[in-house]
Design an enzyme around this catalytic site. Structure first.
Site, PDB file in Angstrom:
ATOM      1  N   ASN A   1      73.247  81.414  34.146  1.00 27.35           N
ATOM      2  CA  ASN A   1      73.438  81.260  32.700  1.00 27.35           C
ATOM      3  C   ASN A   1      74.439  80.147  32.385  1.00 27.35           C
ATOM      4  OD1 ASN A   1      71.613  83.154  31.627  1.00 27.35           O
ATOM      5  ND2 ASN A   1      73.033  84.844  32.037  1.00 27.35           N
TER       6      ASN A   1
ATOM      7  N   GLU B   1      80.295  93.232  22.885  1.00 29.91           N
ATOM      8  CA  GLU B   1      80.562  92.444  24.096  1.00 29.91           C
ATOM      9  C   GLU B   1      82.021  91.996  24.209  1.00 29.91           C
ATOM     10  OE1 GLU B   1      78.554  91.463  26.677  1.00 29.91           O
ATOM     11  OE2 GLU B   1      76.924  92.709  25.945  1.00 29.91           O
TER      12      GLU B   1
ATOM     13  N   GLU C   1      86.285  88.364  30.498  1.00 27.43           N
ATOM     14  CA  GLU C   1      86.097  89.729  30.992  1.00 27.43           C
ATOM     15  C   GLU C   1      87.408  90.255  31.583  1.00 27.43           C
ATOM     16  OE1 GLU C   1      82.523  89.979  33.260  1.00 27.43           O
ATOM     17  OE2 GLU C   1      82.982  91.985  34.044  1.00 27.43           O
TER      18      GLU C   1
END
Ligand SMILES: *[C@@H]1O[C@H](CO)[C@@H](O)[C@H](O)[C@H]1NC(C)=O
Length: 286
Positions: A189, A141, A150
């Site tokens: 989330n 990840e 990201e």
């Protein structure tokens, strides 16, 4: 005189008898095996009392030697980083050679204080598998702990289309792209994780990228509450992938991007299992 010698002999006999008894009880107390002396039959376990056998009384808690199934683990230090005894700083550094300074080993230990059953549940074998599974997925990840955020920040990752998502409304101008060790994504989330960590991550998602312990805590929150922890307790590494990115990576055609990512996770997991001296189990790919 005679009486004196009679007494002396009687006393000596009593002393000898006592010595024999002592010697007998000493030999009865575990000459079978010890922490440093294996059982003659190496498929046996040496129990906490020094006897050889195969049942859980021998191989379970306190087992000193042989194919122990549990209980050889030292009690976890306060704060739930008992896994530090095998997932040492040296192992961690070796596993993440391209790690950025932000992601420290110490911040990982600090974050684990919030999740004391992470990596400390079940047998030592399962504990090692859990660390390997968590860090294997982290490696995939975060690009080996290189990425705090990201790379592509164009997506907002805001979905309020169902009530359970809509209870975590997106703050104006905020984006919920991947951040932290497991790249926490989506408003729902951030919302649920923030509620658990008592941080308003909906209003300020950047907190995840600004504090190292939070970057690990959000990963541990997902791991412990969204399926991966339960999967690994059932010896299912594939279940951890399914929980994290199953929709894109499981049951994909060979050679596709998703299939390759899934295979990366398995490779990373197996490699750390090998370093930790534990078999990876058989339920790996999805
Ligand atoms: C970034 O994500 C957007 C939205 O998914 C996509 O259109 C764009 O091509 C991506 N950019 C790169 C460089 O991958």
């Amino acid at each position: 005189m005679t009486r004196f010698y009679d007494h002396l002999i009687a006393a000596a006999l009593v002393a000898i008898a006592a010595l024999v008894l002592l010697a007998q009880s000493a030999s009865a107390q575990g000459t079978d095996c010890s922490a440093t002396k294996a059982c003659p039959d190496v498929t046996n376990c040496c129990s906490q009392y020094g006897y050889c056998g195969k049942s859980s009384a021998y191989c379970g808690a306190g087992c000193q030697n042989g194919p122990c199934t549990g209980g050889t683990t030292p009690a976890p230090p306060a704060g739930g980083s008992g896994w530090s005894s095998f997932l040492t700083k040296a192992v961690f550094e070796g596993y993440f050679p391209n790690r950025v300074p932000f992601y420290t080993y110490e911040a990982f230990q600090t974050a684990a204080k919030s999740y004391p059953t992470f990596g400390t549940s079940g047998t030592l074998e399962i504990q090692k598998r859990e660390l390997a599974a968590f860090l294997g997925n982290v490696k995939q990840e975060s690009g080996g702990l290189q990425y705090v955020e990201e790379i592509n920040k164009s997506n907002v990752y805001c979905d309020t289309s169902i009530p359970s998502f809509a209870q975590y409304p997106c703050a104006p101008g905020k984006k919920y792209y991947g951040r932290g060790a497991l790249q926490l994504s989506w408003n729902y989330n951030y919302g649920a994780c923030g509620a658990a960590l008592k941080k308003d991550l909906l209003a300020n998602p950047d907190q995840v990228a600004q504090d190292s312990a939070t970057a690990y805590q959000t990963a541990l929150w997902f791991w412990m509450t969204r399926g991966p922890h339960d999967a690994i307790l059932k010896n299912s590494f594939s279940g951890t992938i399914r929980a994290i990115n199953g929709g894109l990576e499981c049951n994909q055609p060979a050679g596709s991007v998703g299939n390759n990512q899934m295979k990366n996770r398995v490779t990373y997991y197996k490699s750390l299992c090998q370093t930790l001296g534990v078999s990876p189990g058989t339920d790996l790919e999805c």
